[in-house]
Scaffold this motif. Structure first.
Motif, PDB file in Angstrom:
ATOM      1  N   LYS A   1      -7.101   3.213   0.581  1.00 52.13           N
ATOM      2  CA  LYS A   1      -6.970   3.999   1.816  1.00 52.13           C
ATOM      3  C   LYS A   1      -7.832   5.254   1.751  1.00 52.13           C
TER       4      LYS A   1
ATOM      5  N   TYR B   1      -6.413   3.538   8.846  1.00 47.69           N
ATOM      6  CA  TYR B   1      -6.394   2.485   7.829  1.00 47.69           C
ATOM      7  C   TYR B   1      -5.045   1.792   7.917  1.00 47.69           C
TER       8      TYR B   1
ATOM      9  N   THR C   1      -2.730  -1.760   6.960  1.00 52.77           N
ATOM     10  CA  THR C   1      -2.686  -2.902   6.049  1.00 52.77           C
ATOM     11  C   THR C   1      -2.073  -4.119   6.747  1.00 52.77           C
TER      12      THR C   1
END
Length: 112
Positions: free
Chosen positions: A94, A105, A107
């Protein structure tokens, strides 16, 4: 502002991820472009100048780190917002993504 005027470049080499993101964005009124590798992503970003780029890290040709770095170095693409969308969820990843110029960012898996 009307969403139909906004163009989003989706960059991922996983076809099912691309189709899921594309479906949801188009359903919300956005126009989409897609690229399955870093080289095509850079070409499309430079030619089409999208309003936003979602960018995976693990890509063929140029990885997402390199794509982000090159986008930020190019005056024609430097201001395009980039959201990294990747399975790489370590804190260090990150930090790298954000230091390279990503605006956010996220996931995988992620809520739509």
């Amino acid at each position: 502002m009307n969403a139909t005027k906004h163009k989003i470049l989706i960059v991922d080499d996983e076809k099912n991820i691309v189709e899921t993101i594309r479906y949801n964005l188009e359903r919300a009124g956005f126009r989409t472009l897609t690229a399955s590798d870093g080289k095509l992503a850079l070409e499309l970003a430079r030619r089409e100048v999208p309003d936003l780029i979602t960018l995976d890290v693990m890509l063929p040709e140029h990885d997402g780190w390199e794509v982000c770095r090159l986008l930020r170095q190019d005056p024609g693409t430097a201001r395009i917002p980039v959201i990294m969308l990747t399975v790489r969820g370590d804190e260090a990843d990150k930090v790298i993504g954000l230091e390279l110029g990503a605006d956010d960012y996220l996931t995988k898996p992620f809520p739509m």
